[in-house]
Design a protein around this motif. Sequence first.
Motif, mmCIF file in Angstrom:
data_model
loop_
_atom_site.group_PDB
_atom_site.id
_atom_site.type_symbol
_atom_site.label_atom_id
_atom_site.label_comp_id
_atom_site.label_asym_id
_atom_site.label_seq_id
_atom_site.Cartn_x
_atom_site.Cartn_y
_atom_site.Cartn_z
ATOM 1 N N VAL A 1 31.826 -16.349 23.272
ATOM 2 C CA VAL A 1 32.383 -15.463 22.246
ATOM 3 C C VAL A 1 32.513 -14.047 22.807
ATOM 4 N N ASN A 2 33.725 -13.495 22.692
ATOM 5 C CA ASN A 2 34.041 -12.161 23.175
ATOM 6 C C ASN A 2 33.992 -11.173 22.020
ATOM 7 N N ASP A 3 32.955 -10.338 22.014
ATOM 8 C CA ASP A 3 32.825 -9.272 21.023
ATOM 9 C C ASP A 3 32.750 -7.928 21.746
ATOM 10 N N SER A 4 33.682 -7.732 22.687
ATOM 11 C CA SER A 4 33.661 -6.518 23.497
ATOM 12 C C SER A 4 33.833 -5.261 22.654
ATOM 13 N N LYS A 5 34.436 -5.392 21.458
ATOM 14 C CA LYS A 5 34.589 -4.231 20.564
ATOM 15 C C LYS A 5 33.250 -3.833 19.941
ATOM 16 N N GLY A 6 32.210 -4.628 20.171
ATOM 17 C CA GLY A 6 30.876 -4.257 19.707
ATOM 18 C C GLY A 6 30.336 -3.136 20.574
ATOM 19 N N THR A 7 30.765 -1.909 20.286
ATOM 20 C CA THR A 7 30.450 -0.783 21.163
ATOM 21 C C THR A 7 29.276 0.054 20.673
ATOM 22 N N ASN A 8 28.582 -0.421 19.634
ATOM 23 C CA ASN A 8 27.368 0.265 19.213
ATOM 24 C C ASN A 8 26.330 -0.761 18.778
ATOM 25 N N VAL A 9 25.108 -0.302 18.619
ATOM 26 C CA VAL A 9 23.995 -1.198 18.321
ATOM 27 C C VAL A 9 24.229 -1.952 17.016
ATOM 28 N N GLY A 10 24.727 -1.258 15.995
ATOM 29 C CA GLY A 10 24.949 -1.909 14.706
ATOM 30 C C GLY A 10 25.908 -3.079 14.796
ATOM 31 N N ALA A 11 26.962 -2.930 15.596
ATOM 32 C CA ALA A 11 27.936 -4.011 15.751
ATOM 33 C C ALA A 11 27.310 -5.216 16.430
ATOM 34 N N THR A 12 26.504 -4.984 17.450
ATOM 35 C CA THR A 12 25.888 -6.094 18.163
ATOM 36 C C THR A 12 24.833 -6.784 17.309
ATOM 37 N N VAL A 13 24.074 -6.025 16.544
ATOM 38 C CA VAL A 13 23.117 -6.625 15.616
ATOM 39 C C VAL A 13 23.852 -7.531 14.625
#
Length: 349
Positions: free
Chosen positions: A222-234
């Motif tokens: 899964v490509n979530d490269s737009k997860g550019t901050n901690v909240g997005a990755t959480v």
Amino acid sequence: DLFAGEAQAPVIGITGSNGKSTVTTFVGQLLTSCGLNVSIGGNLGTPALELLNDPVDAYVLELSSFQLERAGDLNLAVAAVLNLSPDHLDRHHSMPLYHLAKHRIFAGARHVVANYRDSLTQPVGKGDVPWTLWRDNEPDIQQLGVRNHEGAPWICFGFEPLYPLSDVPLVGHHNVNNVLAALAICHAMGLPYEQLVTGIDTLKGLPHRCELVAAKDGVRFVNDSKGTNVGATVAALEGLADGRNIILIAGGEGKGQAFAPLAKAASQHAKHTVLLGRDAVSIAEALDAATPHTFADDMESAVRTATDIAVSGDVVLLSPACASLDMFADYRARGDAFAAAVRDCEEVS
């Protein structure tokens, strides 16, 4: 400000720390499914001023904190803050100043949409404008949310069942939040939920946002490269996890963030983390001792390491929690490098 002063159709403005582009896109798709002619832009795609000549029923704009911090009264038809978590603190210096920039979106707004479960999305003072609230758990009367109906979770307005979660055509629980927010925003434009939910079947997500790029031997990549901050990755970890079945690839330019919230989520959902980029060591120092980690020099080696660890039922997730500019031209180039490395691993194996 120039666009808001010249626009001849209602303008919807959407901001937040995470999910802005996806929700902006979903709002456009849902309004289109209801027969409206819509133009989408702002921080996403076409610059706002270039949309002015479009003959439309509504404009839908993604607005960043960088744009909003300089804005006057935008007088939006609908203004929405989706969520707030620390981001861009290298520019805004503190969470209160970041919060203040985001809340410029509400100046002059004729309808407010906010996340009931995130008080930071709600403007101070009720004012004399209507509010629409959404939440990802059981809603109160006149709220949109999720509750059990006949033994299964459904999107509901109050106690009225609207749409089964099992039919949402998107990956991850965080996308349920994105759908709820989009529905609430469209409803604030005067459209009934019963009409709006008929468009959920046709929703399509954006590249680099929890995008399934491959599946092999029971392992999803899964490509979530737009997860550019901690909240997005959480959010990605919580949305995709089934126990501790995620091999997380993270790291890059941390933008002054604290990584403790990421470490907590990783300890709950990640069986291993593969770290790369400028702030890889900072992330490693924040991780719980029970969360194994490995360092990688580049995306190719990160994907190889993750692939070697993964077994059937696992998810190899690129969600960096960081900006990309220390190693890549932008988040798109980083996501493309991940997808290419996944293809290369498939060919080798």
